[in-house]
Design an enzyme around this catalytic site. Structure first.
Site, PDB file in Angstrom:
ATOM      1  N   TYR A 151     -33.871 -11.441  -5.774  1.00 62.36           N
ATOM      2  CA  TYR A 151     -35.066 -11.289  -6.302  1.00 62.36           C
ATOM      3  C   TYR A 151     -36.141 -10.527  -5.423  1.00 62.36           C
ATOM      4  CZ  TYR A 151     -33.634 -14.606 -10.187  1.00 62.36           C
ATOM      5  OH  TYR A 151     -33.036 -14.920 -11.182  1.00 62.36           O
ATOM      6  N   ASP A 233     -20.810 -22.351 -11.013  1.00 59.32           N
ATOM      7  CA  ASP A 233     -20.418 -22.120 -12.499  1.00 59.32           C
ATOM      8  C   ASP A 233     -20.032 -23.628 -12.970  1.00 59.32           C
ATOM      9  OD1 ASP A 233     -18.063 -21.840 -10.475  1.00 59.32           O
ATOM     10  OD2 ASP A 233     -17.448 -20.346 -11.577  1.00 59.32           O
TER      11      ASP A 233
HETATM   12  C1  IPM Z   1     -38.994 -18.532 -13.381  1.00 60.16           C
HETATM   13  C2  IPM Z   1     -39.091 -17.474 -14.104  1.00 60.16           C
HETATM   14  C3  IPM Z   1     -39.397 -16.207 -13.026  1.00 60.16           C
HETATM   15  C4  IPM Z   1     -38.163 -16.273 -11.997  1.00 60.16           C
HETATM   16  C5  IPM Z   1     -39.726 -14.960 -13.498  1.00 60.16           C
HETATM   17  C6  IPM Z   1     -40.429 -15.215 -14.547  1.00 60.16           C
HETATM   18  C7  IPM Z   1     -40.152 -13.944 -12.570  1.00 60.16           C
HETATM   19  O1  IPM Z   1     -38.054 -17.189 -14.652  1.00 60.16           O
HETATM   20  O2  IPM Z   1     -39.979 -19.052 -12.627  1.00 60.16           O
HETATM   21  O3  IPM Z   1     -38.058 -19.405 -13.528  1.00 60.16           O
HETATM   22  O4  IPM Z   1     -37.087 -15.622 -12.373  1.00 60.16           O
HETATM   23  O5  IPM Z   1     -38.249 -17.038 -11.129  1.00 60.16           O
END
Ligand code: IPM
Ligand code: MN
Length: 374
Positions: A151, A233
């Site tokens: 991410y 998984d």
């Molecule tokens: C979460 C959400 C976020 C993530 C998004 C909205 C960025 O899905 O907090 O789980 O992926 O972390």
């Protein structure tokens, strides 16, 4: 942070988009009750954040929100994001997830995400799982690494030598990032049942081999904790077939994103999942669910996870454990009395469906009673 001497706390309030303001309004009522019944004062710093903030302030995480969050002892954040059509009007980099949530996490280095997957006995009927599977409820603490991995890695798009479009995104962790979240996992396991489920994918991913190496090192400092390794998984299956085997689970960012939503699934609703995002200086608290634009403005959203965020904040940021427990107890008693919001209705339990504000009223009445008892 530790409780401070003056019992006065600043809280940044980022109500967010769609159902955000409706559920935040109920959560904030808890703070009002506490300052009435306890020697504590809360200063609320409300600030724009999310998709609407982009339309009104030109940025999803405007300076006003940064100033409020910087000044705050803790941050309470509602869900953000608008419908697909509305989001398309916002440049990709400023859409609420990339433009607001991830930068908030990065700004305060909130590396440890606590996501309790919890259903008390009296709420067990909300789960879609059979009674013989969940028995007396579900009580799992999922800990997700929140500021690393895919991410936050480098991203690249282009055309390769064959003239084909390609994409590349990088999953990167350094040892400190892995260690710090694993330490949190071990500490929580020690506070609970002494068992830590380590979720990984080391049969395929080098990053998981690395993660597990660091885990073995950290384990030396926690010899009393039993570690159980499970591939991610297989963990997804196990969460459905036998959630009772888990107590504390720890995992990297994307695994945690996916498995925590599955956690919401076995509870019966993501509306039952508050979460705490903890960094070295401060924490922010947010429901694990989205902003549900389809039901916004109808006064039917479930405020449990937003109120639960306040309960987590009281305990984890302000050391107010007794008051936190009272908030949980008040919410449980509302369910025990047979009430539920629309997202939780289930045929066999014939619940009395209440609105967002009615749920808030019931919780506040019970909370006030509990606080008055002392
Ligand atoms: C979460 C959400 C976020 C993530 C998004 C909205 C960025 O899905 O907090 O789980 O992926 O972390
Ligand atoms: Mn998610």
């Amino acid at each position: 942070m530790k409780p401070n001497a003056t019992n006065a706390y600043k809280i940044a309030i980022l109500a967010g988009d769609a159902i955000g303001p409706e559920i935040m309004a109920q959560a904030v009522r808890v703070l009002g009750l506490l300052s009435k019944h306890r020697d504590v004062a809360f200063e609320l710093l409300e600030a724009p954040f999310g998709a609407n903030a982009y339309f009104t302030h030109g940025k999803a995480f405007p300076d006003a929100a940064k100033t409020a969050c910087d000044a705050a002892d803790a941050i309470l954040k509602g869900p953000v994001g608008l419908s697909h059509a509305e989001s398309q009007k916002i440049p990709v980099a400023e859409q609420a997830e990339r433009g607001a949530i991830l930068p908030l996490r990065a700004r305060y280095n909130t590396f440890a995400n606590f996501r309790p997957i919890y259903l008390s006995k009296d709420m067990a009927h909300f789960s879609p799982l059979k009674r013989e599977i969940i028995q007396d409820g579900i009580d799992i603490l999922l800990i997700r690494e929140l500021v690393g991995g895919l991410y936050f890695g480098e991203k690249e798009r282009g055309i390769n030598a064959d003239g084909k479009r390609y994409v590349k995104e990088v999953l990167e962790y350094n040892e400190d990032q892995v260690r710090q979240v694993l330490v949190v996992g071990f500490e929580q396991a020690r506070l609970r049942k002494g068992v830590l489920h380590n979720i990984h994918k080391s049969n395929v991913l080098m990053s998981s081999v690395f993660w597990n190496e660091i885990l073995d090192e950290v384990h030396l400092d926690f010899p009393d904790i039993k570690v159980i390794h499970l591939l991610v998984d297989a963990a997804a299956t196990a969460l459905c077939l036998n959630p009772g085997q888990f107590d504390v689970m720890v995992m990297e960012n994307m695994f945690g994103d996916i498995l925590s939503d599955q956690g919401g699934g076995i509870l019966g609703s993501l509306g039952l999942m508050p979460s705490a995002c903890v960094g070295p200086e401060k924490a922010y608290y947010e429901p694990s669910h989205g902003s549900a634009p389809d039901i916004a403005g109808k006064n039917i959203a479930n405020p449990y996870s937003m109120i639960g965020c306040v309960a987590m904040m009281l305990d984890m940021s302000f050391g107010m454990k007794a008051e936190s427990d009272a908030v949980w107890a008040a919410m449980k008693s509302v369910f025990e009395a047979g009430y539920s919001t629309a997202d939780l209705s289930s045929a066999d339990s014939s619940p009395k469906i209440v609105s967002t504000t009615e749920f808030g009223d019931l919780v506040m009445t019970e909370l006030e009673r509990l606080l008055a008892l002392g």
